[in-house]
Enzyme design. Structure first.
Site, short mmCIF file in Angstrom:
data_model
loop_
_atom_site.label_atom_id
_atom_site.label_comp_id
_atom_site.label_asym_id
_atom_site.label_seq_id
_atom_site.Cartn_x
_atom_site.Cartn_y
_atom_site.Cartn_z
N ASN A 211 0.83 -1.22 0.00
CA ASN A 211 0.00 0.00 0.00
C ASN A 211 0.85 1.26 0.00
O ASN A 211 0.67 2.17 0.80
CB ASN A 211 -0.97 0.01 1.19
CG ASN A 211 -0.27 0.01 2.54
OD1 ASN A 211 0.86 -0.47 2.65
ND2 ASN A 211 -0.91 0.55 3.56
N LYS B 60 -1.61 -9.62 -1.41
CA LYS B 60 -2.26 -8.98 -0.26
C LYS B 60 -3.62 -8.44 -0.69
O LYS B 60 -3.72 -7.76 -1.71
CB LYS B 60 -1.37 -7.84 0.25
CG LYS B 60 -1.97 -7.00 1.37
CD LYS B 60 -1.81 -7.66 2.72
CE LYS B 60 -2.48 -6.90 3.86
NZ LYS B 60 -1.65 -5.86 4.46
N HIS C 266 -2.61 -9.24 11.30
CA HIS C 266 -2.97 -8.52 12.53
C HIS C 266 -4.33 -8.92 13.14
O HIS C 266 -5.21 -8.09 13.30
CB HIS C 266 -2.90 -7.01 12.34
CG HIS C 266 -3.48 -6.47 11.06
ND1 HIS C 266 -4.71 -6.82 10.58
CD2 HIS C 266 -2.97 -5.59 10.15
CE1 HIS C 266 -4.94 -6.17 9.46
NE2 HIS C 266 -3.90 -5.43 9.18
N ASP D 141 3.68 -5.05 11.87
CA ASP D 141 2.82 -4.09 11.16
C ASP D 141 3.40 -2.68 11.33
O ASP D 141 2.67 -1.71 11.55
CB ASP D 141 1.36 -4.15 11.65
CG ASP D 141 0.42 -3.47 10.66
OD1 ASP D 141 0.88 -2.99 9.60
OD2 ASP D 141 -0.79 -3.42 10.95
N HIS E 198 4.10 6.96 10.69
CA HIS E 198 3.55 8.22 10.22
C HIS E 198 4.24 9.30 11.06
O HIS E 198 4.64 9.01 12.20
CB HIS E 198 2.05 8.31 10.46
CG HIS E 198 1.25 7.25 9.75
ND1 HIS E 198 0.99 7.29 8.40
CD2 HIS E 198 0.68 6.11 10.20
CE1 HIS E 198 0.27 6.22 8.06
NE2 HIS E 198 0.08 5.48 9.13
O1 DOR Z 1 -2.84 0.94 11.08
C1 DOR Z 1 -2.51 0.55 9.96
N1 DOR Z 1 -1.63 1.22 9.23
N2 DOR Z 1 -3.05 -0.58 9.50
C2 DOR Z 1 -2.84 -0.98 8.24
O2 DOR Z 1 -3.35 -2.00 7.87
C3 DOR Z 1 -2.03 -0.17 7.31
C4 DOR Z 1 -1.09 0.68 8.04
C5 DOR Z 1 -0.47 1.75 7.21
O3 DOR Z 1 -0.01 1.46 6.10
O4 DOR Z 1 -0.42 2.89 7.67
ZN ZN Z 2 -3.50 -4.15 7.56
ZN ZN Z 3 -0.13 -3.38 7.75
#
Ligand code: DOR
Ligand code: ZN
Ligand code: ZN
Length: 399
Positions: free
Chosen positions: A91, A140, A195, A267, A271
């Site tokens: 992603n 995914k 997760h 995970d 940010h």
């Molecule tokens: O909290 C999350 N952040 N869950 C996810 O599945 C993706 C991830 C992200 O890429 O920031």
């Molecule tokens: Zn996720």
């Molecule tokens: Zn993730």
């Protein structure tokens, strides 16, 4: 280059034995009591050596969001956390959903100091590329909302993806986990549930478990934090799926002990602090530097055994994603090793972190048990708090 790591207590076949590890050309050449001659010698000083951790679930943000993280900073954080291999999620921006973008990501990942692999993303019209994507850990599927724009709803499309030639890794919650379990029943593929955070999800995942077909991942934040921590941490404890109750947490710990949980992965979803403080903050927390210390601290508190940590963070990820020559300390395997000091006490401090976002929901936690040296492909990448910038390699998979 040859390297001898001597006087370590090596974790192998569920027990610790004092042996020397002789490494040649990045591989474990010999596990021996002899003092073989080597160009470089490291004295492990009686510390425990475990296989380097394989973190099957990270978001290193390249391409597109390198102000949050990149393959160098993310991999430095991983190395400092005793992780020697990461599998990166699709992603990104643009997302890793076609063959060209996969190649582009391969180039970007070359700056990583830990070994790396990729999960390939799915869209409503990339089934041909899913079939053709080579050397990826999984396809995914985003079945619920999160960072990025990859959510899929169409049942017919999902059916095609679930019966492609890849292991299916799912981001989903609650009823979408049930949907994923239903979809995988009609497929010969394996399902990797990312997760898993609640008692109910764990119950469904394993109630319907078709032998060796459904794998459950959980993450450190669900094991060490609960929704109650949001009071103090605010948005810095907001991720998808969200933190749950103490009862859910208890069920996950039980799942670890009774074999319902197959892997623990970070995970790692960095940010920036500024982004997290906004009203429309993004979801996710970093985790590469704190997963192993949290687990080793739990080991010191007798909440988990070393055997479980190695199973869930090394052996099982290698087996589930069929990663070649990793996850164990074994002659012929890659020399990916983590030396741990179970007596070392240290505080998690935001300012000491190597992740570009430089914060952790575990800031100020005092933990006993830390990785002190990380060896990747026979190179010392992390030692004494310092990173050695030597590039690592893409992992390979068994068919
Ligand atoms: O909290 C999350 N952040 N869950 C996810 O599945 C993706 C991830 C992200 O890429 O920031
Ligand atoms: Zn996720
Ligand atoms: Zn993730």
């Amino acid at each position: 280059m040859s390297l001898l790591i001597k006087n370590g207590k090596i974790y192998r076949n569920s027990s610790l034995t004092r042996k020397n590890i002789f490494i040649k050309q990045g591989k474990i050449a010999k596990i021996t009591s002899q003092n073989l001659k080597a160009e470089k010698i490291i004295d492990a000083k009686n510390k425990i050596i475990i296989p380097g951790l394989i973190d099957s679930h990270v978001h290193f943000r390249e391409p597109g969001a390198t102000h949050k993280e990149d393959f160098l900073t993310g991999s430095m954080a991983a190395a400092a956390g005793g992780i020697t291999t990461i599998l990166d999620m699709p992603n990104t921006n643009p997302p890793t959903t076609d063959l060209q973008r996969l190649e582009e990501k391969r180039q970007l990942a070359k700056k990583s100091v830990v070994n790396y692999g990729f999960h390939f993303g799915s869209t409503d019209d990339n089934i041909a590329d899913i079939g053709k994507a080579k050397n990826v850990a999984s396809v995914k599927v985003y079945m619920d909302f999160t960072t990025g724009d990859l959510k899929l709803d169409d049942y017919e499309i999902l059916k095609k993806i679930f019966t492609s030639n890849k292991t299916v890794a799912v981001h989903g919650e609650n009823e979408n986990i049930i949907k994923a379990l239903e979809l995988i029943q009609h497929s010969k593929n394996h399902l990797y549930l990312c997760h898993v955070s609640s008692k109910e999800e764990l119950h469904y995942a394993k109630r319907q478990k078709i032998k060796n077909k459904v794998f459950v991942e959980t993450c450190p934040h669900y094991l060490f934090l609960t929704a109650g921590d949001i009071n103090e941490l605010g948005n810095f404890a907001e991720m998808k799926p969200g933190l749950k109750t103490k009862e859910d947490q208890k069920a996950l710990w039980e799942g670890i002990h009774n074999g319902k949980v197959d892997t623990i992965a970070t995970d790692h979803a960095p940010h920036t602090k500024e982004e997290k403080m906004q009203a429309n903050y993004p979801y996710g927390v970093p985790g590469c530097e704190t997963m192993l210390p949290l687990l080793l601290n739990a080991l010191n508190e007798k909440r988990i055994e070393l055997k479980k940590i190695v199973q869930l963070c090394c052996e099982n990820p290698a087996a589930i994603f069929k990663i070649k020559n990793k996850g164990r300390i074994k002659e012929g395997y890659d020399a990916d090793l983590t030396i741990i000091d179970l007596d070392l006490k240290k505080e998690v401090k935001n300012e000491n972190l190597l992740t570009k976002c430089r914060w952790s929901p575990f800031d100020s936690w005092n933990l006993k048990g830390w990785p002190v040296m990380t060896v990747v492909n026979g190179n010392v990448i992390f030692s004494n708090g310092k990173i050695n910038n030597i590039k690592a390699k893409e992992v390979q998979y068994h068919e």
